[in-house]
Design a protein around this motif. Structure first.
Motif, PDB file in Angstrom:
ATOM      1  N   LEU A  30      -3.550   4.929   5.512  1.00  0.00           N
ATOM      2  CA  LEU A  30      -4.464   6.049   5.745  1.00  0.00           C
ATOM      3  C   LEU A  30      -5.747   5.541   6.400  1.00  0.00           C
ATOM      4  CD1 LEU A  30      -5.556   8.938   5.411  1.00  0.00           C
ATOM      5  CD2 LEU A  30      -6.218   8.320   3.074  1.00  0.00           C
ATOM      6  N   SER A  31      -6.222   4.378   5.965  1.00  0.00           N
ATOM      7  CA  SER A  31      -7.439   3.798   6.529  1.00  0.00           C
ATOM      8  C   SER A  31      -7.272   3.508   8.023  1.00  0.00           C
ATOM      9  CB  SER A  31      -7.798   2.505   5.784  1.00  0.00           C
ATOM     10  OG  SER A  31      -8.859   1.834   6.420  1.00  0.00           O
ATOM     11  N   VAL A  32      -6.088   3.050   8.431  1.00  0.00           N
ATOM     12  CA  VAL A  32      -5.834   2.792   9.852  1.00  0.00           C
ATOM     13  C   VAL A  32      -5.830   4.113  10.625  1.00  0.00           C
ATOM     14  CG1 VAL A  32      -4.199   1.843  11.530  1.00  0.00           C
ATOM     15  CG2 VAL A  32      -4.560   0.676   9.349  1.00  0.00           C
ATOM     16  N   ALA A  33      -5.178   5.136  10.066  1.00  0.00           N
ATOM     17  CA  ALA A  33      -5.194   6.454  10.700  1.00  0.00           C
ATOM     18  C   ALA A  33      -6.630   6.971  10.839  1.00  0.00           C
ATOM     19  CB  ALA A  33      -4.341   7.433   9.889  1.00  0.00           C
ATOM     20  N   ILE A 116      -5.950  20.875  10.844  1.00  0.00           N
ATOM     21  CA  ILE A 116      -4.868  19.998  11.287  1.00  0.00           C
ATOM     22  C   ILE A 116      -4.383  19.201  10.084  1.00  0.00           C
ATOM     23  CG2 ILE A 116      -4.239  18.017  12.718  1.00  0.00           C
ATOM     24  CD1 ILE A 116      -6.378  18.889  14.702  1.00  0.00           C
ATOM     25  N   TYR A 117      -3.073  19.262   9.821  1.00  0.00           N
ATOM     26  CA  TYR A 117      -2.488  18.382   8.813  1.00  0.00           C
ATOM     27  C   TYR A 117      -1.882  17.179   9.528  1.00  0.00           C
ATOM     28  CZ  TYR A 117       0.644  16.121   5.671  1.00  0.00           C
ATOM     29  OH  TYR A 117       1.258  15.138   4.954  1.00  0.00           O
ATOM     30  N   LEU A 118      -2.114  15.982   8.966  1.00  0.00           N
ATOM     31  CA  LEU A 118      -1.580  14.738   9.534  1.00  0.00           C
ATOM     32  C   LEU A 118      -0.916  13.908   8.447  1.00  0.00           C
ATOM     33  CD1 LEU A 118      -4.707  13.670  11.637  1.00  0.00           C
ATOM     34  CD2 LEU A 118      -2.580  14.613  12.557  1.00  0.00           C
ATOM     35  N   ASP A 119       0.290  13.396   8.730  1.00  0.00           N
ATOM     36  CA  ASP A 119       0.860  12.359   7.879  1.00  0.00           C
ATOM     37  C   ASP A 119      -0.010  11.115   7.980  1.00  0.00           C
ATOM     38  OD1 ASP A 119       2.964  13.856   6.938  1.00  0.00           O
ATOM     39  OD2 ASP A 119       4.490  12.930   8.212  1.00  0.00           O
ATOM     40  N   SER A 120       0.105  10.242   6.992  1.00  0.00           N
ATOM     41  CA  SER A 120      -0.737   9.034   6.979  1.00  0.00           C
ATOM     42  C   SER A 120      -0.164   7.901   7.823  1.00  0.00           C
ATOM     43  CB  SER A 120      -0.945   8.560   5.541  1.00  0.00           C
ATOM     44  OG  SER A 120      -1.619   9.541   4.787  1.00  0.00           O
ATOM     45  N   ASP A 121       1.097   8.015   8.262  1.00  0.00           N
ATOM     46  CA  ASP A 121       1.706   6.947   9.061  1.00  0.00           C
ATOM     47  C   ASP A 121       1.575   7.260  10.556  1.00  0.00           C
ATOM     48  OD1 ASP A 121       3.448   9.092   8.908  1.00  0.00           O
ATOM     49  OD2 ASP A 121       5.256   7.876   8.722  1.00  0.00           O
ATOM     50  N   ILE A 122       0.349   7.541  10.957  1.00  0.00           N
ATOM     51  CA  ILE A 122       0.080   7.887  12.364  1.00  0.00           C
ATOM     52  C   ILE A 122      -1.131   7.115  12.861  1.00  0.00           C
ATOM     53  CG2 ILE A 122       1.064  10.215  12.181  1.00  0.00           C
ATOM     54  CD1 ILE A 122      -2.632  10.048  12.406  1.00  0.00           C
ATOM     55  N   ARG A 274       8.480  -0.046   9.887  1.00  0.00           N
ATOM     56  CA  ARG A 274       7.061   0.307   9.995  1.00  0.00           C
ATOM     57  C   ARG A 274       6.277  -0.879  10.570  1.00  0.00           C
ATOM     58  NH1 ARG A 274       5.810   5.258   7.483  1.00  0.00           N
ATOM     59  NH2 ARG A 274       7.677   6.022   6.432  1.00  0.00           N
ATOM     60  N   PRO A 275       5.225  -0.624  11.332  1.00  0.00           N
ATOM     61  CA  PRO A 275       4.521  -1.715  12.021  1.00  0.00           C
ATOM     62  C   PRO A 275       3.816  -2.685  11.088  1.00  0.00           C
ATOM     63  CG  PRO A 275       3.342   0.363  12.277  1.00  0.00           C
ATOM     64  CD  PRO A 275       4.671   0.691  11.681  1.00  0.00           C
ATOM     65  N   TRP A 276       3.467  -2.234   9.874  1.00  0.00           N
ATOM     66  CA  TRP A 276       2.802  -3.149   8.946  1.00  0.00           C
ATOM     67  C   TRP A 276       3.777  -4.132   8.300  1.00  0.00           C
ATOM     68  CZ3 TRP A 276       2.407   2.211   8.569  1.00  0.00           C
ATOM     69  CH2 TRP A 276       3.250   2.847   7.652  1.00  0.00           C
ATOM     70  N   LEU A 277       5.077  -3.939   8.525  1.00  0.00           N
ATOM     71  CA  LEU A 277       6.091  -4.880   8.046  1.00  0.00           C
ATOM     72  C   LEU A 277       6.862  -5.528   9.188  1.00  0.00           C
ATOM     73  CD1 LEU A 277       7.606  -2.907   5.017  1.00  0.00           C
ATOM     74  CD2 LEU A 277       5.935  -4.756   4.946  1.00  0.00           C
ATOM     75  N   TYR A 278       6.931  -4.833  10.323  1.00  0.00           N
ATOM     76  CA  TYR A 278       7.717  -5.318  11.460  1.00  0.00           C
ATOM     77  C   TYR A 278       6.847  -5.270  12.724  1.00  0.00           C
ATOM     78  CZ  TYR A 278      11.565  -4.453   8.240  1.00  0.00           C
ATOM     79  OH  TYR A 278      12.394  -4.461   7.147  1.00  0.00           O
ATOM     80  N   PRO A 279       6.165  -6.365  13.047  1.00  0.00           N
ATOM     81  CA  PRO A 279       5.232  -6.349  14.185  1.00  0.00           C
ATOM     82  C   PRO A 279       5.915  -6.221  15.541  1.00  0.00           C
ATOM     83  CG  PRO A 279       5.439  -8.563  13.283  1.00  0.00           C
ATOM     84  CD  PRO A 279       6.170  -7.657  12.333  1.00  0.00           C
ATOM     85  N   LEU A 286      -0.232  -1.061  18.841  1.00  0.00           N
ATOM     86  CA  LEU A 286      -1.229   0.009  18.780  1.00  0.00           C
ATOM     87  C   LEU A 286      -1.744   0.168  17.349  1.00  0.00           C
ATOM     88  CD1 LEU A 286      -2.526   2.186  20.624  1.00  0.00           C
ATOM     89  CD2 LEU A 286      -0.716   3.734  19.853  1.00  0.00           C
ATOM     90  N   PHE A 287      -0.826   0.109  16.391  1.00  0.00           N
ATOM     91  CA  PHE A 287      -1.234   0.189  14.985  1.00  0.00           C
ATOM     92  C   PHE A 287      -2.197  -0.943  14.643  1.00  0.00           C
ATOM     93  CE2 PHE A 287      -0.741  -1.313  10.635  1.00  0.00           C
ATOM     94  CZ  PHE A 287      -0.928  -0.152   9.892  1.00  0.00           C
ATOM     95  N   TRP A 288      -1.866  -2.167  15.060  1.00  0.00           N
ATOM     96  CA  TRP A 288      -2.701  -3.317  14.714  1.00  0.00           C
ATOM     97  C   TRP A 288      -4.024  -3.308  15.475  1.00  0.00           C
ATOM     98  CZ3 TRP A 288      -2.165  -5.984  10.497  1.00  0.00           C
ATOM     99  CH2 TRP A 288      -0.917  -5.984   9.864  1.00  0.00           C
ATOM    100  N   GLN A 289      -4.051  -2.666  16.632  1.00  0.00           N
ATOM    101  CA  GLN A 289      -5.312  -2.508  17.364  1.00  0.00           C
ATOM    102  C   GLN A 289      -6.314  -1.714  16.530  1.00  0.00           C
ATOM    103  OE1 GLN A 289      -4.932  -0.775  21.355  1.00  0.00           O
ATOM    104  NE2 GLN A 289      -6.777   0.424  20.982  1.00  0.00           N
ATOM    105  N   TYR A 290      -5.871  -0.628  15.919  1.00  0.00           N
ATOM    106  CA  TYR A 290      -6.764   0.173  15.082  1.00  0.00           C
ATOM    107  C   TYR A 290      -6.962  -0.477  13.708  1.00  0.00           C
ATOM    108  CZ  TYR A 290      -6.602   3.879  18.562  1.00  0.00           C
ATOM    109  OH  TYR A 290      -6.737   4.603  19.717  1.00  0.00           O
ATOM    110  N   ALA A 291      -5.960  -1.183  13.228  1.00  0.00           N
ATOM    111  CA  ALA A 291      -6.083  -1.869  11.938  1.00  0.00           C
ATOM    112  C   ALA A 291      -7.202  -2.898  11.957  1.00  0.00           C
ATOM    113  CB  ALA A 291      -4.761  -2.526  11.558  1.00  0.00           C
ATOM    114  N   ALA A 292      -7.506  -3.439  13.154  1.00  0.00           N
ATOM    115  CA  ALA A 292      -8.564  -4.443  13.280  1.00  0.00           C
ATOM    116  C   ALA A 292      -9.915  -3.902  12.821  1.00  0.00           C
ATOM    117  CB  ALA A 292      -8.657  -4.926  14.725  1.00  0.00           C
ATOM    118  N   GLY A 293     -10.105  -2.588  12.854  1.00  0.00           N
ATOM    119  CA  GLY A 293     -11.362  -1.996  12.413  1.00  0.00           C
ATOM    120  C   GLY A 293     -11.321  -1.443  11.003  1.00  0.00           C
TER     121      GLY A 293
END
Length: 357
Positions: A30-33, A116-122, A274-279, A286-293
């Motif tokens: 959720l924090s990455v989203a 807007i409803y959003l899933d957390s895996d976005i 999922r990208p947090w398990l399979y880079p 893209l996921f890890w780009q936002y995860a950096a923050g």
């Protein structure tokens, strides 16, 4: 910090309103989203994010609130337990009970007209205000067609058509939408159907795709279509595009490919990969780009290393390779999509207790 009513939230709720549903275990994602939203907000708009939960800890709430505090974004947490009571929400596989919380949004946010409803895996790659400004007058919601499900209908899993038509009661199964990104007309929901009625449908049986099926049953194809770029389903296991969506009608395939070239929201939908398990999964970078923050970056890195080096992590990877790149590819070869042999095999598999949901 956990409010029991939207009126208790420290939020204005008078411009762009976003809703997530999340548990404590999913907070890092959720924090990455959240980070992806923060990077792309417009300075001329105000954004309020409401997280529906029942177990996020005060510590996690503080961390997420601090993450959002430097932006024109408000963040609040709303308790769903009072609305749920003793209701047991049926779920299976990789789905979690939190997926049902979006059904409660019209009731819990009774002073909000749309959200807007959003899933957390976005991850969000554009200003969500553009989606929020979509006119949903006369509709319960706006959503994208589900390219994956339509591909299953048209050959990859031909039993899906009968399920959507006969069990879900859809007039036209090809109108099935993906519920990971929704623009909900909360006011019209409140005028049309109660939370109790939605939960009654949700709990009358274990639906194949849970509350997504419930919403499709209620809406029955009458929704405002938005382009798949606002809910681009990643190429799961690098099979979704070539094996599943490839069975869909040409206009669905074309829209899916267009979304790939101009995605605004990327949805890491699927039971694994999922990208947090399979880079090396689709658009993991893209996921890890936002995860950096994200304040959870070190936790996410540690989780990735454990998935690579621990016995449990390696066993999970081996199992995924065996199933998705071994058994499923062999099945596709011996029972090609669209054949009667494939349909009969799936029917027998389900009859003897197997699940393909």
């Amino acid at each position: 910090m956990l409010a029991t009513s939207s009126r208790e939230l420290p939020l204005d709720l008078n411009d762009v309103v976003l809703v997530f549903a999340c548990n404590e275990l999913f907070v890092p994602y959720l924090s990455v989203a959240l980070q992806s939203i923060l990077v792309n907000v417009s300075p001329s708009r105000h954004y309020d994010i409401v997280v529906l939960t029942r177990d996020i800890t005060p510590k996690s709430m503080i961390t997420l609130t601090q993450q959002a505090s430097k932006h024109n974004v408000g963040l609040g947490f709303l308790d769903v337990d009072a609305a749920l009571g003793d209701i047991k929400l049926p779920h299976h596989g990789h789905f979690r009970p939190e997926t049902y919380f979006r059904l409660l949004a019209p009731t819990l946010l009774d002073n909000v007209d749309k959200a807007i409803y959003l899933d957390s895996d976005i991850v969000v790659c554009s200003d969500v205000a553009e989606l929020f400004d979509t006119d949903v007058t006369g509709y319960l919601l706006a959503a994208t067609r589900d390219a994956d499900t339509i591909g299953q209908i048209d050959g990859y899993d031909p039993t899906v058509y009968a399920y959507l038509k006969d069990q879900l009661g859809m007039s036209e199964p090809h109108d099935y939408f993906q519920a990971g990104v929704l623009l909900m007309n909360l006011e019209k929901f409140r005028q049309t159907i109660t939370a109790e009625e939605l939960l009654d449908i949700a709990t009358e049986r274990t639906w194949r795709w849970l509350d997504q099926d419930v919403l499709n049953k209620v809406v029955d194809g009458h929704y405002r279509r938005v382009h798949m770029k606002w809910n681009y389903l990643v190429d799961w296991q690098y099979m979704r595009r070539t094996h599943i969506v490839a069975q869909a009608p040409k206009d669905v395939q074309d829209e899916y490919d267009e979304a790939r070239r101009d995605y605004r929201i990327v949805h890491y939908a699927g039971p694994d990969n999922r990208p947090w398990l399979y880079p090396d999964s689709d658009l993991a970078g893209l996921f890890w780009q936002y995860a950096a923050g994200s304040p959870y970056l070190e936790y996410l890195r540690d989780q990735l290393e454990k998935s690579r080096r621990t016995v449990d992590g390696m066993a999970r990877r081996i199992k995924a390779v065996a199933i998705y790149r071994g058994i499923m590819h062999a099945f596709d070869y011996t029972c090609p999509a669209g054949t009667k042999r494939r349909q009969k095999f799936i029917e027998y598999y389900e009859r003897f207790g197997g699940s393909v949901g």
